[in-house]
Design an enzyme around this catalytic site. Structure first.
Site, PDB file in Angstrom:
ATOM      1  N   GLU A  14       0.816  -1.267  -0.253  1.00 17.20           N
ATOM      2  CA  GLU A  14       0.145   0.027  -0.041  1.00 17.20           C
ATOM      3  C   GLU A  14       0.850   1.332  -0.060  1.00 17.20           C
ATOM      4  O   GLU A  14       0.339   2.170  -0.199  1.00 17.20           O
ATOM      5  CB  GLU A  14      -0.979   0.141   1.353  1.00 17.20           C
ATOM      6  CG  GLU A  14      -2.201  -1.042   1.184  1.00 17.20           C
ATOM      7  CD  GLU A  14      -2.782  -1.370   2.270  1.00 17.20           C
ATOM      8  OE1 GLU A  14      -3.954  -1.555   2.051  1.00 17.20           O
ATOM      9  OE2 GLU A  14      -2.117  -1.188   3.438  1.00 17.20           O
ATOM     10  N   ASP A 206     -11.550  -6.257  -2.747  1.00 18.93           N
ATOM     11  CA  ASP A 206     -12.654  -7.721  -2.759  1.00 18.93           C
ATOM     12  C   ASP A 206     -14.180  -7.053  -2.290  1.00 18.93           C
ATOM     13  O   ASP A 206     -14.208  -5.978  -2.035  1.00 18.93           O
ATOM     14  CB  ASP A 206     -11.983  -8.775  -1.631  1.00 18.93           C
ATOM     15  CG  ASP A 206     -11.814  -7.717  -0.386  1.00 18.93           C
ATOM     16  OD1 ASP A 206     -10.715  -7.547  -0.154  1.00 18.93           O
ATOM     17  OD2 ASP A 206     -12.944  -7.962   0.464  1.00 18.93           O
TER      18      ASP A 206
HETATM   19  N1  ADE Z   1      -9.308  -4.844   3.368  1.00 22.51           N
HETATM   20  C1  ADE Z   1      -9.302  -5.473   2.060  1.00 22.51           C
HETATM   21  N2  ADE Z   1     -10.346  -6.124   2.310  1.00 22.51           N
HETATM   22  C2  ADE Z   1     -10.916  -6.384   3.310  1.00 22.51           C
HETATM   23  C3  ADE Z   1     -11.986  -7.098   4.033  1.00 22.51           C
HETATM   24  N3  ADE Z   1     -12.587  -7.937   3.181  1.00 22.51           N
HETATM   25  N4  ADE Z   1     -12.050  -6.946   5.135  1.00 22.51           N
HETATM   26  C4  ADE Z   1     -11.085  -6.226   6.155  1.00 22.51           C
HETATM   27  N5  ADE Z   1     -10.089  -5.583   5.527  1.00 22.51           N
HETATM   28  C5  ADE Z   1     -10.082  -5.629   4.238  1.00 22.51           C
END
Ligand code: ADE
Length: 242
Positions: A14, A206
């Site tokens: 990041e 996601d």
């Molecule tokens: N960072 C990226 N995806 C995430 C998720 N599903 N839950 C928590 N932090 C995240």
């Protein structure tokens, strides 16, 4: 006071595009096991740091940036899980406000996410992002990533990777949030207590549902790159905009 922007990402992926490709690095100082990269993005003074994952790491990192590096603004960058079906992998989210989704004093009569304070202090709930930083972020998205979807709304943070439709539904219903991650609210909380403007800028890796672990592994690098590109553009603009 001269503008100096503290930039926090939880993981190497990041921040490393920023530290290795975008910034003019002048010095690295280590504190509490964290490496603070001091330098410039364009004409803007910055300190960029990898906090580590989770809210404790993020909060202490933000406080060190304020106390030891005199940052005037805080930006949290990185990736997040989408909580809204219209927000796709790769899209960018600019947080309007942040809440802790794992803070729960409901047996004592408080709504989830609400933090009662002692004495005469206010009851803390959501931490609003700075309007100026939000508008700069929105402009950077338009200029640097015109083909990427951009969304503004609430971000919720907790010490959990959200990867089930059940957990996801709870966050949507309880907090009306549009994405979730693991640091933003802690940085927002620290910024609030120190009266420092902040914004959270995240790209979606996601959908925080049953497939989130697989999606994360597939898209984390691309999402992090999208976010870093916009952030670099935004921070270069800050000194010009002031
Ligand atoms: N960072 C990226 N995806 C995430 C998720 N599903 N839950 C928590 N932090 C995240």
């Amino acid at each position: 006071m001269k503008t100096r922007i503290g930039i926090i990402g939880a993981m190497d992926l990041e921040i490393e595009k920023l530290t290795k490709e975008e910034m003019n690095s002048e010095n690295i100082i280590t504190k509490a096991g964290l490496r603070f990269h001091i330098g410039k993005l364009g004409d803007t003074d910055v300190v960029i740091v990898r906090s580590g994952i989770g809210k404790v790491n993020a909060a202490l990192c933000a406080q060190i940036l304020i106390d030891c590096f005199q940052v005037t603004h805080l930006i949290n960058t990185g990736i997040a899980g989408s909580l809204d079906h219209s927000i796709n992998i790769g899209d960018i989210v600019i947080g309007t406000d942040a809440m802790h989704h794992d803070l729960d004093l409901s047996p004592l009569g408080y709504d989830p996410g609400i933090l009662p304070t002692l004495g005469d202090g206010p009851v803390l709930s959501s931490f609003p992002a700075d309007p100026f930083l939000r508008s700069l972020a929105a402009r950077a998205c338009r200029d640097a990533a015109p083909d990427i979807g951009v969304h503004e709304g609430r971000i919720v943070s907790g010490d959990q990777f959200i990867s089930s439709s059940e957990q996801r539904t709870r966050l949507v219903k309880t907090f009306h949030a549009i994405c979730t991650e693991m640091e933003g609210a802690a940085i927002a909380h620290t910024a609030y207590l120190n009266d420092i403007p902040f914004v959270i800028l995240r790209a979606i890796s996601d959908k925080a549902g049953d497939e989130a672990d697989v999606e994360f592994g597939t898209f984390e690098h691309k999402a992090a790159e999208n976010c870093a590109n916009v952030l670099a553009h935004m921070v270069r603009d800050i000194s010009r905009a002031q």
